[in-house]
Design an enzyme around this catalytic site. Structure first.
Site, PDB file in Angstrom:
ATOM      1  CE  LYS A   1      16.413  85.199  33.371  1.00  0.00           C
ATOM      2  NZ  LYS A   1      16.852  86.043  32.237  1.00  0.00           N
TER       3      LYS A   1
ATOM      4  CE  LYS B   1      14.932  92.217  29.762  1.00  0.00           C
ATOM      5  NZ  LYS B   1      15.920  91.197  30.108  1.00  0.00           N
TER       6      LYS B   1
ATOM      7  CB  THR C   1      24.386  85.579  29.430  1.00  0.00           C
ATOM      8  OG1 THR C   1      24.100  86.749  30.186  1.00  0.00           O
ATOM      9  CG2 THR C   1      23.102  84.896  29.035  1.00  0.00           C
TER      10      THR C   1
ATOM     11  CB  SER D   1      23.924  91.779  36.877  1.00  0.00           C
ATOM     12  OG  SER D   1      24.081  92.191  35.546  1.00  0.00           O
TER      13      SER D   1
ATOM     14  CG  ASN E   1      27.019  89.232  25.625  1.00  0.00           C
ATOM     15  OD1 ASN E   1      26.767  88.219  26.281  1.00  0.00           O
ATOM     16  ND2 ASN E   1      27.871  90.143  26.036  1.00  0.00           N
TER      17      ASN E   1
ATOM     18  CE  LYS F   1      21.242  93.832  38.077  1.00  0.00           C
ATOM     19  NZ  LYS F   1      21.093  94.566  36.816  1.00  0.00           N
TER      20      LYS F   1
END
Ligand code: NAD
Length: 450
Positions: free
Chosen positions: A96, A108, A192, A375, A223, A72
């Protein structure tokens, strides 16, 4: 970013792995697996430009480790994207997801492009072209992308649509951070910044802070930066400085954050992808479209990004890019707490200086994990065909962030280590358990010390 500094980011990431391994309960084989990515795909993406010419863009997708679940991680559109950087970002994602205990590994992606130079149609073609190239590499049960720097919900929507066309079936769970009408989750947009905010609320409780006395500087006003600044401002924190790629603005009595957000986003008409306005235009422009004046409560002084980092504040929030706090400037950081909303804003050689100065660093793999946590909620809702309310999302996110913040804080105190090392230890313990559940040499070759 130069080629070597991008490679260094990955080496830096591995240095932190090695340091944390000294304190973690993890088998040597599991550590060995974490030293390099599971798989890496390099693609070239042909895009027909509006003037009829053809341009080839280079892109990458890294699946770092999938022991704990599908990989992810976001997709970045930026001129400085480099394979070393994408590997480091994918490694951080692995840690994470483990820190917050969600059932994902890390991945990523990135495309080397200055997206602000593209027209909307070119941007859409590039987004769809990238998915066409990586379609066999991703999927709801294998690798699930999301937004990152200079990609957003609209781009995720195009990407999901392209993947669905290729598979000839609607597949919303292949990507997260989508627009709500296309299967996005309520609460993903500010997740986030909100996750970092919940960490700060735990610190507030532990340190008995009075918000109105806490001066905050936020580097990066996209963001993540905007949402954490807004939530803290609403709670009475004094946001004295914010910045973007063109510079920053400082006001000792505190900025009017909602208005700074309005100004920054003014350059972005409905449907526009990137903002053309900078936060530092407001206090100096004095132009017809500026709503501040020198005696306006929202105005302030223009400062550089370097100056912002070194301001005399209590809480510093880097929320832009990597490598902002380095061995060179770490000793000039006067904030007593740094909450890393960006990925990798501090280089490993700055860690010891910050620790020596008694600066508490809430590390990226914990502080910005709210995004991937929601997510995960989005993916779970897509898989189940069920939508949660915004309150439910906030409540579940708060529960996870507060619990894992306190787990890491406690671990740091028990082992007398810094919070970054503790967060990695916490992650490694979880990854190690998953690797060992499949059997390591301790199981297959017991008693063999060779
Ligand atoms: P974004 O594209 O929305 O915003 C990036 C901001 O950083 C913009 O305001 C831009 O002007 C500013 N910026 C760019 N270069 C800068 C520089 N050299 N100095 C100061 N500011 C600069 O991106 P975002 O989603 O807010 O991501 C910001 C950081 O947070 C990144 O490190 C990203 O990896 C991390 N992050 C984001 C999410 C998410 O869900 N959006 C999740 C986890 C981590």
């Amino acid at each position: 970013m130069t080629e070597s500094s991008a490679d260094d980011i990955f080496l830096d990431a591995i240095k932190r792995l090695d340091r944390a391994a000294l304190f973690a309960d993890i088998d040597a084989e599991a550590l060995l697996r974490l030293r390099s990515p599971r798989s890496l795909l390099e693609v070239s993406i042909p895009v027909r430009m509006d003037n009829g010419s053809l341009r080839i863009f280079q892109g990458y997708r890294v699946r770092y480790d999938d022991t704990r679940g599908p990989t992810k991680g976001g997709i970045r559109f930026h001129p400085d994207v480099h394979v070393g950087e994408v590997k480091a970002l994918a490694f951080w994602m692995t840690c994470k997801c483990a820190v917050v205990g969600i059932p994902f590994g890390g991945g990523k992606g990135g495309v080397i492009v200055d997206p602000k130079q593209l027209s909307r149609l070119e941007l859409e073609r590039l987004s769809r072209g990238f998915i066409e190239r990586i379609a066999d590499f991703i999927g709801p049960e294998t690798d699930v992308p999301a937004p990152d720097v200079y990609t957003n919900a609209m781009i995720m929507g195009w990407m999901m649509d392209e993947y669905s066309k290729i598979r000839r079936q609607r597949t919303p769970a292949v990507i997260t951070g989508k627009p709500i009408p296309l299967g996005g989750s309520l609460g993903r947009d500010d997740a986030t910044g909100r996750g970092a905010y919940y960490c700060i609320k735990e610190l507030e409780r532990i340190r008995n802070w009075n918000p109105s006395e806490i001066r905050v500087a936020v580097q990066g006003f996209g963001n993540a930066g905007q949402h954490v600044a807004r939530l803290l401002h609403d709670d009475g924190y004094r946001i004295v400085a914010v910045s973007d790629s063109r510079g920053g603005v400082f006001r000792a009595d505190g900025l009017d954050v909602p208005r700074a957000i309005e100004l920054k986003n003014q350059g972005r008409a409905v449907g526009e992808v990137y903002s053309t306005r900078s936060v530092c235009e407001c206090p100096v422009c004095g132009g017809d479209d500026c709503h501040c004046s020198s005696d306006d409560a929202g105005s302030g002084d223009v400062i550089s990004n370097e100056q912002l980092l070194e301001l005399d504040v209590d809480l510093l929030i880097p929320a832009a890019l990597e490598n902002q706090i380095t061995a060179e400037n770490a000793r000039r950081i006067s904030a007593s707490v740094v909450v890393e909303v960006a990925n990798g804003p501090t280089t490993s050689d700055a860690d010891q200086t910050l620790i020596g100065n008694d600066t508490l660093v809430v590390p990226d793999i914990l502080a910005n994990a709210g995004g991937v946590t929601v997510s995960y909620f989005e993916w779970a809702q897509n898989q189940a065909g069920y939508a949660w309310s915004e309150d439910e999302v906030h409540q579940r996110l708060q529960q996870i962030m507060a619990q894992e913040f306190n787990n890491v804080h406690q671990l740091a105190s028990n082992k007398q280590i810094d919070m970054r090392t503790a967060a990695y230890v916490h992650a490694l313990n979880r990854i190690g358990e998953a690797v060992e559940a499949q059997g390591t040499s301790r199981f297959f070759a017991p008693g063999d010390d060779a």
